[in-house]
Design an enzyme around this catalytic site. Structure first.
Site, PDB file in Angstrom:
ATOM      1  N   GLU A 253       1.107  -1.133  14.196  1.00 32.96           N
ATOM      2  CA  GLU A 253       0.230  -0.273  13.383  1.00 32.96           C
ATOM      3  C   GLU A 253      -1.148  -0.225  14.006  1.00 32.96           C
ATOM      4  OE1 GLU A 253      -0.081  -1.068   9.172  1.00 32.96           O
ATOM      5  OE2 GLU A 253       2.081  -1.397   8.971  1.00 32.96           O
TER       6      GLU A 253
ATOM      7  N   GLU B  31       3.531  -7.892   7.609  1.00 31.34           N
ATOM      8  CA  GLU B  31       2.298  -8.555   7.226  1.00 31.34           C
ATOM      9  C   GLU B  31       2.471  -9.681   6.206  1.00 31.34           C
ATOM     10  OE1 GLU B  31      -0.807  -5.721   6.350  1.00 31.34           O
ATOM     11  OE2 GLU B  31      -0.875  -5.080   8.436  1.00 31.34           O
TER      12      GLU B  31
ATOM     13  N   ASP C 196       0.820  -1.209   0.000  1.00 30.17           N
ATOM     14  CA  ASP C 196       0.000   0.000   0.000  1.00 30.17           C
ATOM     15  C   ASP C 196       0.859   1.268   0.000  1.00 30.17           C
ATOM     16  OD1 ASP C 196      -2.399   1.553   0.348  1.00 30.17           O
ATOM     17  OD2 ASP C 196      -2.014   1.630   2.495  1.00 30.17           O
TER      18      ASP C 196
ATOM     19  N   TYR D 298      -6.532  -2.931  13.004  1.00 30.06           N
ATOM     20  CA  TYR D 298      -7.391  -1.880  12.415  1.00 30.06           C
ATOM     21  C   TYR D 298      -8.870  -2.055  12.739  1.00 30.06           C
ATOM     22  CZ  TYR D 298      -3.347  -0.141   9.913  1.00 30.06           C
ATOM     23  OH  TYR D 298      -2.128   0.407   9.618  1.00 30.06           O
TER      24      TYR D 298
HETATM   25  C1  ADA Z   1      -1.396  -2.474   6.295  1.00 30.52           C
HETATM   26  C2  ADA Z   1       0.028  -2.224   5.900  1.00 30.52           C
HETATM   27  C3  ADA Z   1       0.408  -0.796   5.732  1.00 30.52           C
HETATM   28  C4  ADA Z   1      -0.724   0.224   5.628  1.00 30.52           C
HETATM   29  C5  ADA Z   1      -2.031  -0.165   6.274  1.00 30.52           C
HETATM   30  C6  ADA Z   1      -3.263   0.617   5.824  1.00 30.52           C
HETATM   31  O1  ADA Z   1      -1.576  -2.838   7.582  1.00 30.52           O
HETATM   32  O2  ADA Z   1       0.980  -2.808   6.755  1.00 30.52           O
HETATM   33  O3  ADA Z   1       1.312  -0.730   4.689  1.00 30.52           O
HETATM   34  O4  ADA Z   1      -0.791   0.894   4.457  1.00 30.52           O
HETATM   35  O5  ADA Z   1      -2.327  -1.496   6.000  1.00 30.52           O
HETATM   36  O6  ADA Z   1      -3.306   1.829   5.991  1.00 30.52           O
HETATM   37  O7  ADA Z   1      -4.158  -0.013   5.294  1.00 30.52           O
END
Ligand code: ADA
Length: 555
Positions: A467, A378, A144, A430
């Protein structure tokens, strides 16, 4: 004994080669109708015509070498260029390197002294499933963040004498322990004069050696977050009473450990608070300009962060030099993001992954700021094969550098087959964004439940949330706080930090992300991933004050 250097940063000639015909047309000797480009920087935003370009492109630079340097050994050194770089000097092929984020060098066999020389670099950044990181098509990547291309870090020509110091592998501890393993390229008898200099240039320790040694240096100040004291280790290579080479390494004396379910710096328990980041900036692309880096470190200090992860690739020397100087702890991550089943079963891919990890560690291992490694972000680690693969990567790290803990970051959570393999458990979470969107309390409750379960499975390991975050589109306000508004991002970060920090086994919280960054085109992204606490050009969002306050309370 000094190494003369010719910097090659500046304006180069440039030409796209979408048909990959340049090599058969002899472009390595030079090419016509060259465009202009600046090095170091990604090519993408320097010309709107190159913005979405992924493929083959050519760089060209003519440079002058004074005749006085004749007799020395010339090297061309790229701090980071890619993805695939093939290099010619004066029409002769001198080497190829795969990977965008690690330093590489080639000996130049045919330099003209007292005249002009031409370096031509062919770059191919076509995304392929067995690249590191893997990809396929510009907008359907395994990761991403935007897939920039080009010579994105400094380039220079450097000259050594016949004998030279190839590497100094240094380990320290805050009690003054010092271990040095010199790697010297010399077929004649030699010795090394080592001196440790403090900030004012005073020699605090010196020793003459022929190989590796360990010792305790008395009266040193340790490197810490509050006082990131740096010393310079100077090494002089002596053959026949001549100084043939001199190199310096900047080091700090500190101890970082994972023990008793926590992280310890110089024997004291420490909570890691900070960010996942990216190297991303308008027009420069992957190359963060000096003033932006300075701003980033002052912002991080202002917000009471003490650490970050180099998600999802090793950062530039300049970037990490500042971490050493500002006293910021770094989790150094390899560019292994988005690994899937076909990688875990591929022995060649494993060997390539080990190579990039070796290069990363070699480049940054002497930094006091680098306290931990992350081998992957990940991976889809829900199979036994994935567990074996990740285990081999972590063993590889330990075989090169046994002094630092190692992790990978998991998004498969309780389904993850490798979760207990690292020195700490690192989770990307998330809930309340990708699921239960807009319902932060349900999201936080799920996050708490998850870490309770992870803790019960791995009670000895500290947990770091590498994260967590929500999108916050600058200027998008809403009452009540709904998803994508700055208010929702503020609420999300506040509730996560408040609730997760209550758990004594959570020893780190890294917000995703420090700043907005460019992504592939994607229906879920507005050109940028807007989970940044700052905008792409480093303006603060609503949540910055909340985070500063909550971070100040975390000890
Ligand atoms: C994932 C990834 C990231 C980041 C995130 C998101 O967890 O590790 O690169 O972009 O998603 O914001 O969706």
């Amino acid at each position: 004994g000094v190494r003369p250097r010719i910097p090659l940063d500046g304006f180069w000639g440039f030409r796209l080669d979408p048909g990959n015909a340049g090599e058969s047309n002899g472009w390595f000797k030079g090419f016509e109708s060259s465009d202009h480009i600046y090095v170091p920087a990604s090519w993408n935003e320097q010309n709107p015509d190159w913005d979405g370009y992924s493929g083959v492109a050519w760089y060209l630079m003519d440079f002058y070498v004074p005749r006085e340097l004749n007799g020395l050994t010339p090297w061309i050194i790229f701090e980071g260029s890619g993805y695939l770089s093939r290099v010619w000097v004066n029409g002769v092929f001198i080497g190829e390197h795969e990977g965008s984020f690690t330093l590489f060098k080639f000996k130049i066999p045919n330099l003209n002294y007292g005249g002009w020389n031409r370096v031509v670099v062919k770059i191919d950044n076509t995304l392929k499933p067995d690249n590191i990181p893997p990809g396929e098509g510009l907008n359907a990547t395994y990761f991403d963040f935007y897939h920039y291309g080009g010579i994105q870090r400094p380039v220079w020509v450097e000259f050594t004498h016949g004998c030279f110091i190839d590497d100094l592998i240094i380990a320290t501890r805050h009690d003054g322990y010092l271990k040095v393993q010199p790697v010297v390229n010399c077929s004649r008898p030699f010795k090394l004069e080592l001196s440790l200099l403090d900030k004012s240039g005073g020699v605090v320790y010196s020793r003459v050696v022929e190989g590796a040694f360990e010792d305790y240096v008395k009266g040193l100040e340790p490197w810490s977050i509050e006082h990131p004291v740096l010393y310079t280790l100077e090494a002089r290579l002596i053959t026949n009473n001549d100084v043939e080479d001199t190199v310096t390494e900047r080091i700090g004396f500190r101890t970082f450990e994972v023990k008793a379910g926590g992280f310890y710096l110089n024997g004291e328990s420490i909570f890691l608070k900070g960010f996942g980041r990216h190297e991303d900036y308008p027009i420069f692309g992957r190359a963060l300009p000096g003033p932006v880096l300075i701003r980033d470190y002052y912002n991080m200090r202002r917000i009471n962060a003490n650490s970050f992860r180099t998600s999802h690739y090793p950062y530039s020397n300049a970037h990490l030099d500042l971490a050493d100087e500002f006293g910021v702890l770094v989790i150094l991550e390899a560019p292994l993001v988005g690994l899937r089943e076909h990688h875990f079963s591929n022995r060649d891919y494993l060997e390539k992954a080990k190579r990039v990890i070796s290069e990363m560690i070699r480049q940054h291992r002497n930094r006091p700021s680098v306290v931990m490694y992350s081998v992957a972000n990940e991976p889809n680690s829900i199979t036994d094969e994935a567990r074996v693969f990740l285990g081999e990567l972590m063993n590889h790290v330990k075989s090169i550098d046994p002094t630092r803990p190692v992790i990978y970051t998991s998004f498969r959570h309780l389904d993850d087959k490798a979760l207990g393999l690292g020195d700490a458990v690192a989770l990307n979470i998330y809930f309340g964004w990708y699921s239960d969107t807009g319902d932060v309390e349900t999201g936080v409750a799920k996050a708490v439940k998850l870490i309770e379960e992870v803790h019960s499975r791995y009670p000895d390991k500290p947990i770091i949330i590498t994260e967590f975050g929500a999108e916050g589109v600058t200027g998008l306000h809403h009452d009540p706080p709904v998803a994508w508004s700055e208010e929702y991002q503020e609420l999300f970060l506040r509730r996560y930090i408040e609730e997760l920090s209550k758990k004594p086994y959570v020893r780190g919280l890294h917000i995703w992300n420090y700043a907005d960054f460019r992504t592939p085109q994607n229906p879920r992204r507005v050109i940028l991933n807007t989970k940044g606490l700052y905008t792409r050009d480093r303006r603060p969002k609503l949540a910055t004050r909340t985070v500063a306050e909550l971070f100040s309370k975390l000890k």
